[in-house]
Scaffold this active site. Structure first.
Site, PDB file in Angstrom:
ATOM      1  N   THR A 127      31.854  39.697  45.873  1.00 34.34           N
ATOM      2  CA  THR A 127      33.088  39.831  45.103  1.00 34.34           C
ATOM      3  C   THR A 127      32.811  40.496  43.762  1.00 34.34           C
ATOM      4  O   THR A 127      31.694  40.399  43.233  1.00 34.34           O
ATOM      5  CB  THR A 127      33.723  38.446  44.863  1.00 34.34           C
ATOM      6  OG1 THR A 127      34.790  38.558  43.919  1.00 34.34           O
ATOM      7  CG2 THR A 127      32.708  37.455  44.308  1.00 34.34           C
ATOM      8  N   ASP A 128      33.844  41.137  43.198  1.00 30.76           N
ATOM      9  CA  ASP A 128      33.687  41.723  41.868  1.00 30.76           C
ATOM     10  C   ASP A 128      33.510  40.664  40.795  1.00 30.76           C
ATOM     11  O   ASP A 128      33.040  40.954  39.688  1.00 30.76           O
ATOM     12  CB  ASP A 128      34.885  42.615  41.523  1.00 30.76           C
ATOM     13  CG  ASP A 128      36.225  41.884  41.492  1.00 30.76           C
ATOM     14  OD1 ASP A 128      36.283  40.704  41.897  1.00 30.76           O
ATOM     15  OD2 ASP A 128      37.226  42.507  41.073  1.00 30.76           O
ATOM     16  N   GLU A 129      33.858  39.413  41.114  1.00 29.61           N
ATOM     17  CA  GLU A 129      33.784  38.360  40.105  1.00 29.61           C
ATOM     18  C   GLU A 129      32.351  38.014  39.708  1.00 29.61           C
ATOM     19  O   GLU A 129      32.134  37.366  38.686  1.00 29.61           O
ATOM     20  CB  GLU A 129      34.535  37.117  40.583  1.00 29.61           C
ATOM     21  CG  GLU A 129      36.019  37.388  40.779  1.00 29.61           C
ATOM     22  CD  GLU A 129      36.835  36.135  41.031  1.00 29.61           C
ATOM     23  OE1 GLU A 129      36.527  35.092  40.426  1.00 29.61           O
ATOM     24  OE2 GLU A 129      37.773  36.212  41.836  1.00 29.61           O
ATOM     25  N   TYR A 151      32.651  29.278  41.296  1.00 31.73           N
ATOM     26  CA  TYR A 151      32.858  30.140  42.471  1.00 31.73           C
ATOM     27  C   TYR A 151      32.052  31.423  42.361  1.00 31.73           C
ATOM     28  O   TYR A 151      31.272  31.770  43.258  1.00 31.73           O
ATOM     29  CB  TYR A 151      34.341  30.474  42.642  1.00 31.73           C
ATOM     30  CG  TYR A 151      34.562  31.691  43.516  1.00 31.73           C
ATOM     31  CD1 TYR A 151      34.192  31.683  44.864  1.00 31.73           C
ATOM     32  CD2 TYR A 151      35.105  32.868  42.992  1.00 31.73           C
ATOM     33  CE1 TYR A 151      34.365  32.810  45.663  1.00 31.73           C
ATOM     34  CE2 TYR A 151      35.285  33.984  43.789  1.00 31.73           C
ATOM     35  CZ  TYR A 151      34.915  33.958  45.114  1.00 31.73           C
ATOM     36  OH  TYR A 151      35.083  35.078  45.906  1.00 31.73           O
ATOM     37  N   LYS A 155      28.819  32.755  44.620  1.00 32.86           N
ATOM     38  CA  LYS A 155      28.833  34.035  45.326  1.00 32.86           C
ATOM     39  C   LYS A 155      27.700  34.936  44.846  1.00 32.86           C
ATOM     40  O   LYS A 155      27.093  35.670  45.643  1.00 32.86           O
ATOM     41  CB  LYS A 155      30.177  34.733  45.139  1.00 32.86           C
ATOM     42  CG  LYS A 155      31.328  34.088  45.894  1.00 32.86           C
ATOM     43  CD  LYS A 155      31.136  34.125  47.405  1.00 32.86           C
ATOM     44  CE  LYS A 155      31.290  35.517  47.978  1.00 32.86           C
ATOM     45  NZ  LYS A 155      31.209  35.515  49.459  1.00 32.86           N
TER      46      LYS A 155
END
Length: 346
Positions: A127-129, A151, A155
């Site tokens: 994810t970009d997060e 989260y 990831k």
């Protein structure tokens, strides 16, 4: 040979399952069927005599090594696309343990099985997060990771563990990092479907803080097309950003939803901001575009189609928004609605 799609009963995973089956591939799905997994997302495949012949479903946990290895043997797996994840930031803030178990330990189990059975391709969906807040410009794949909530940290752990298996064991790993997804069948805890379904019920839309957080939205079909492209054209050991090029303030997206539904903007209620809320996500996708891929769905068109789907599939989401969801929703938002000391700078 079979592609194993973990988390294939979830939002993005189910769209990818359908894409692979429509291409004539044999697909095995492994899904734990937590609150976010829903076999209704695969109903058309399960009930179609032709498509169901290409499809096998396994209910289970990617962290269960024995069960994962059983599927490898049973299905002659040669490719994995790992969509399985605990994925909602708000829930990770309330309790992080499930995120560590699935997003890190689960990835480890899949990697070990892949190494044992000489897998040909492993796509780790990240994810970009993992990059954290983009204060300026856009993140490239070589930029440092700086996750800011449980989260995104979990990831990032799975992302880097997958990369380590490429470096150490030369396991054929490719990692993708996508921007925020939207589209049909998305669980109504997420921003866009929550606001659509609340508006359809004439309920308040809980907008965090001033609503000027920026997200780059990509339609789920564009995301799946990007993953498919990378499976065929990407290079092992590489990371690829998949973005939609649709940066929007959250408040502007909320306005689009309300205007499409012809609902008053007064339904928006600014609530106390989320802890550790990243202000802006932005991806530089030039690496993938140079290979020949780009997103095709314009945000306004994709959002309109998504709103239309939720308006016409109310049985699907109303069933989800009862029971466990309402318990979570009340815990997450009731105190925020009650907090009147919210800064509104828009």
């Amino acid at each position: 040979m079979t592609i194993l799609i973990t988390g294939g009963a979830g939002f993005i995973g189910s769209h990818f399952v359908r894409r692979m089956i429509n291409q004539g591939k044999r697909v095995a799905v492994l899904d734990k069927l937590t609150y976010a997994g829903n076999l209704e997302n695969l109903k058309d495949i399960i009930e179609d005599p032709k498509m169901s012949q290409q499809f096998k479903f396994y209910k289970g946990d990617i962290g269960n090594q024995e069960f994962v290895e059983h599927i490898f043997v049973e299905e002659n797996i040669d490719t994995i696309a790992n969509f399985a994840a605990e994925s909602h930031v708000d829930r990770s803030i309330r309790s992080a343990s499930n995120f560590i178990d699935t997003d890190m330990k689960g990835v480890f189990v899949l990697l070990e099985a892949s190494r044992r059975f000489s897998l040909k391709k492993f796509i780790q969906i990240s994810t970009d997060e993992v990059y954290g807040t983009a204060h300026q410009g856009a993140f490239k794949e070589t930029d440092a990771l700086n996750p800011s909530n449980p989260y995104s940290a979990s990831k990032a752990g799975g992302d880097r563990l997958a990369y380590a298996y490429w470096v150490t064991y030369k396991l054929p790993i490719i990692i993708t990092r996508a921007s925020n997804n939207y589209g049909t069948n998305q669980h109504p805890e997420k921003f866009i479907p929550l606001f659509i379904t609340n508006a359809l019920e004439d309920k308040k839309l809980p907008l965090y803080g001033d609503g000027r957080q920026i997200r780059d939205w990509i339609h789920v079909e564009d995301h799946c097309a990007g993953i498919d492209f990378i499976m065929n054209h990407g290079q092992d050991g590489e990371v690829y950003n998949i973005g939609g090029g649709n940066e929007r303030y959250n408040i502007d997206t909320a306005h689009l939803i309300l205007d499409e539904l012809k609902k008053p903007r007064s339904l928006i209620e600014h609530v106390k901001d989320r802890e550790g809320h990243d202000r802006r996500y932005a991806l530089d996708c030039s690496k993938l575009m140079l290979l020949g891929w780009k997103p095709r769905i314009k945000f306004e068109n994709g959002l309109s189609d998504t709103i239309h789907w939720y308006r016409n599939n109310q049985v699907w989401w109303k069933r989800i928004k009862n029971g466990e969801f309402m318990e979570y929703y009340n815990k997450q938002y009731s105190h925020r609605f009650a907090d009147t000391d919210v800064q509104q700078t828009h």
